[in-house]
Scaffold this motif. Structure first.
Motif, PDB file in Angstrom:
ATOM      1  N   PRO A  15     -22.568 -47.279  75.428  1.00  0.00           N
ATOM      2  CA  PRO A  15     -23.234 -46.063  75.211  1.00  0.00           C
ATOM      3  C   PRO A  15     -24.879 -46.180  75.533  1.00  0.00           C
TER       4      PRO A  15
ATOM      5  N   ARG B  28     -31.972 -42.423  86.076  1.00  0.00           N
ATOM      6  CA  ARG B  28     -31.031 -42.143  87.483  1.00  0.00           C
ATOM      7  C   ARG B  28     -30.666 -43.395  88.339  1.00  0.00           C
TER       8      ARG B  28
ATOM      9  N   ASN C  27     -41.113 -42.385  81.740  1.00  0.00           N
ATOM     10  CA  ASN C  27     -40.269 -41.606  80.673  1.00  0.00           C
ATOM     11  C   ASN C  27     -39.753 -42.462  79.802  1.00  0.00           C
TER      12      ASN C  27
ATOM     13  N   ASP D 185     -41.828 -44.175  77.195  1.00  0.00           N
ATOM     14  CA  ASP D 185     -42.499 -43.276  76.366  1.00  0.00           C
ATOM     15  C   ASP D 185     -41.680 -43.071  74.953  1.00  0.00           C
ATOM     16  N   MET D 186     -40.379 -43.685  75.390  1.00  0.00           N
ATOM     17  CA  MET D 186     -39.295 -43.758  74.269  1.00  0.00           C
ATOM     18  C   MET D 186     -39.650 -44.419  72.774  1.00  0.00           C
ATOM     19  N   ASP D 187     -39.419 -43.817  71.890  1.00  0.00           N
ATOM     20  CA  ASP D 187     -39.710 -44.254  70.583  1.00  0.00           C
ATOM     21  C   ASP D 187     -38.628 -44.974  69.759  1.00  0.00           C
TER      22      ASP D 187
ATOM     23  N   ARG E 122     -28.923 -43.019  82.862  1.00  0.00           N
ATOM     24  CA  ARG E 122     -29.124 -41.874  83.186  1.00  0.00           C
ATOM     25  C   ARG E 122     -30.768 -41.493  82.932  1.00  0.00           C
ATOM     26  N   GLN E 123     -31.426 -41.900  82.178  1.00  0.00           N
ATOM     27  CA  GLN E 123     -32.866 -41.775  82.121  1.00  0.00           C
ATOM     28  C   GLN E 123     -33.598 -41.960  83.437  1.00  0.00           C
TER      29      GLN E 123
ATOM     30  N   LYS F 275     -28.985 -49.998  69.510  1.00  0.00           N
ATOM     31  CA  LYS F 275     -29.980 -49.031  70.255  1.00  0.00           C
ATOM     32  C   LYS F 275     -31.323 -49.418  70.320  1.00  0.00           C
TER      33      LYS F 275
ATOM     34  N   GLU G 206     -34.795 -45.025  66.343  1.00  0.00           N
ATOM     35  CA  GLU G 206     -33.291 -45.025  66.568  1.00  0.00           C
ATOM     36  C   GLU G 206     -32.834 -45.654  65.152  1.00  0.00           C
TER      37      GLU G 206
ATOM     38  N   PHE H  13     -25.339 -46.310  79.296  1.00  0.00           N
ATOM     39  CA  PHE H  13     -25.287 -45.007  80.226  1.00  0.00           C
ATOM     40  C   PHE H  13     -26.588 -44.412  79.776  1.00  0.00           C
ATOM     41  N   SER H  14     -27.036 -44.257  78.525  1.00  0.00           N
ATOM     42  CA  SER H  14     -28.158 -43.570  78.308  1.00  0.00           C
ATOM     43  C   SER H  14     -29.366 -44.158  78.980  1.00  0.00           C
ATOM     44  N   ILE H  15     -29.677 -45.364  79.218  1.00  0.00           N
ATOM     45  CA  ILE H  15     -30.814 -45.915  79.646  1.00  0.00           C
ATOM     46  C   ILE H  15     -30.630 -45.620  81.285  1.00  0.00           C
TER      47      ILE H  15
ATOM     48  N   LYS I  80     -13.415 -43.023  82.086  1.00  0.00           N
ATOM     49  CA  LYS I  80     -13.390 -41.605  81.298  1.00  0.00           C
ATOM     50  C   LYS I  80     -14.654 -40.977  81.663  1.00  0.00           C
ATOM     51  N   GLU I  81     -15.697 -41.608  82.015  1.00  0.00           N
ATOM     52  CA  GLU I  81     -17.112 -41.001  82.110  1.00  0.00           C
ATOM     53  C   GLU I  81     -17.298 -40.620  83.638  1.00  0.00           C
TER      54      GLU I  81
END
Lengths: 426, 92
Positions: free
Chosen positions: A120, A130, A209, A212-214, A127-128, A77, A218, A123-125, A391-392
């Protein structure tokens, strides 16, 4: 042809048909086929055991243990978020870097594990930001199969080849396949980035945004990370030096795995063994015994003899034929049983007078590994990513994947044809 | 959602906003000890094999942005209660 040989072909074809149709789990079918070979007296139990390639099994198990423990640290991650920030959160550039990371991961781990770690965080990146995750997932699937082609440990067909042919060492794979694989990777990613460029747009606010993630947060366990990195470094160094040290690749992987377990202690033992894909290990065992029935009854020798007659024993036409047949076959059927059948056949071709087997081995590797990119069912990584995406709520249909991936696979094989021809055949 | 949350304001701050079809929580922890509890909330959702139930983003200075899918909103609140990060929910 003897009755034993005819029965062996029957068992093999029925087993293969069940594997292709995927009605029953491939491990159950492969094991049932292998057991039938023994029960019907085609091959004795002792002989069957001799045909099981414990180098392939040891290498897979060792790497699965190392990855299972390393994944607990949050390292993968961290890498993905760090890379996304390096390209300033631009979705198009993130597609490129995640593709490259997946290929590098697949080169040194295995494809399925790599995509399971990448999906995973993808999906996370997305979604952030969009943005639609499907272009990223398709790129990662394709990159994982190409990256896996580049090393001995990257893809099961290569593991089997490296184990079956002494000359095909880790360094031999690096010298012969890494450069061409990464050239193919860059061509594929460039085309995918061009195709998807219009879908990969987001706002400056969402990019900020992400910036700005750290990513350092992780890393959940720094001590475990240090230990994992020591074991990974020892293992990868071991792969580079295994020929020089006269040790097999399975010994290297198992050394790395149990060194890591020694460093971490019992706490991770159960977890690591639970994450070993025993179904894959037993799939291989079943296949080795299944193919041994064909070897021992002389069917493989006959097939090799027929192939040599077909091409007149000419290395050029044989190599190109193997490359294309492997690629097309691997796009539609599992490349592991295909390669398990082809290895003894090519070995027999050598005994029948084909003097230079090297181009044939590289053709088989390139065809079988890259062919998996042709369709959604061509490789395990494709099936797993499509399943996770569905599934998602993000469906990657057979047709949608085929439309993008099949032409890319054909282009990759054309590049390989030129490479094989100019490097080995003139 | 039309609800008000009660929590220990000395320890954390919690804001809820809409994010597309989902709900976004911005949680700031004033006590680093609470990190472990928030990690447990994350682990609960990571263990269930659903990849898009919550998205968990860590920002500097103990700020956490968590995007929760609508169908996992109740479960997320239950987990916040379970870790004693939330004390009460009231209709506004």
């Amino acid at each position: 042809m003897s009755t034993q040989a005819i029965i062996a072909i029957g068992v093999f074809l029925i087993t293969y048909a069940f594997i292709v149709t995927e009605k029953i789990h491939r491990t159950i079918i492969a094991m049932a086929g292998g057991i039938m070979m023994v029960l019907l007296g085609i091959i004795g139990q002792e002989k069957a055991l001799q045909h099981i390639d414990f180098n392939t099994l040891g290498l897979l198990t060792g790497m699965m243990i190392i990855v299972a423990i390393t994944a607990e640290t949050g390292l993968f991650k961290y890498i993905a978020i760090w890379a996304a920030k390096k390209v300033k959160g631009d979705p198009l550039k993130i597609l490129v870097v995640l593709g490259i990371i997946t290929a590098l991961g697949s080169a040194f781990l295995d494809n399925v594990t790599t995509v399971l770690l990448m999906v995973p965080v993808t999906f996370s990146i997305t979604r952030q930001l969009r943005v639609n995750p499907i272009p990223f997932l398709i790129t990662e699937v394709i990159a994982s199969n190409i990256g896996g082609t580049s090393t001995l440990i990257g893809d099961p067909p290569n593991i089997m080849l490296g184990s079956a042919v002494k000359e095909l060492t880790f360094m031999a794979f690096i010298n012969n396949l890494t450069a061409i694989s990464f050239f193919i990777l860059f061509v594929n990613i460039a085309i995918l980035a061009f195709i998807y460029r219009k879908q990969l747009r987001t706002s400056a606010e969402l990019m900020a945004n992400l910036m700005d993630m750290d990513e350092k947060e992780e890393i959940t366990d720094k001590t475990l990370l240090r230990k994992s990195l020591i074991a990974l470094t020892v293992t990868i160094l071991g792969f580079f030096l295994h020929q020089l040290l006269h040790i097999e690749s399975a010994t290297v992987a198992l050394t790395g795995a149990f060194l890591l377990l020694l460093l971490t202690g019992e706490k991770y033992l159960d977890k690591a063994f639970l994450k070993v894909e025993w179904t894959t290990i037993f799939f291989f065992i079943g296949l080795f015994v299944l193919v041994s029935g064909l070897i021992e009854t002389g069917v493989i020798s006959k097939l090799a003899d027929y192939s040599v007659h077909l091409t007149g024993g000419d290395v050029k036409s044989t190599a190109i034929l193997i490359l294309w047949v492997s690629a097309i076959a691997s796009a539609f059927i599992d490349n592991i049983p295909f390669v398990a059948t082809m290895i003894p056949m090519i070995k027999d071709m050598g005994e029948l007078g084909v003097s230079n087997l090297e181009p044939l081995w590289w053709s088989l590797s390139l065809g079988a590994c890259l062919g998996g990119n042709g369709t959604l069912i061509g490789a395990s990584a494709n099936v797993i990513v499509a399943g996770l995406a569905a599934k998602e709520g993000h469906s990657i249909t057979f047709g949608k994947f085929l439309l993008i991936a099949f032409p890319l696979m054909i282009l990759s094989i054309i590049i390989c044809t030129v490479y094989i021809y100019f490097r080995y055949l003139i | 959602m039309n609800v008000a949350y009660k929590y220990d304001e000395k320890l954390l701050e919690l804001k809820e906003t809409a994010n597309g079809d989902d709900i976004e929580f911005l949680i700031t922890l004033f006590d680093s000890e609470l990190k472990k509890r928030l990690i447990k909330v994350r682990e609960f959702f990571e263990d269930n094999k659903i990849l898009t139930d919550i998205h968990y983003y860590i920002h500097p200075n103990n700020k956490y942005q968590i995007i929760v899918r609508k169908d996992f909103y109740n479960e997320f609140l239950i987990q916040l209660f379970r870790q004693e990060l939330l004390q009460e929910i009231k209709w506004r």
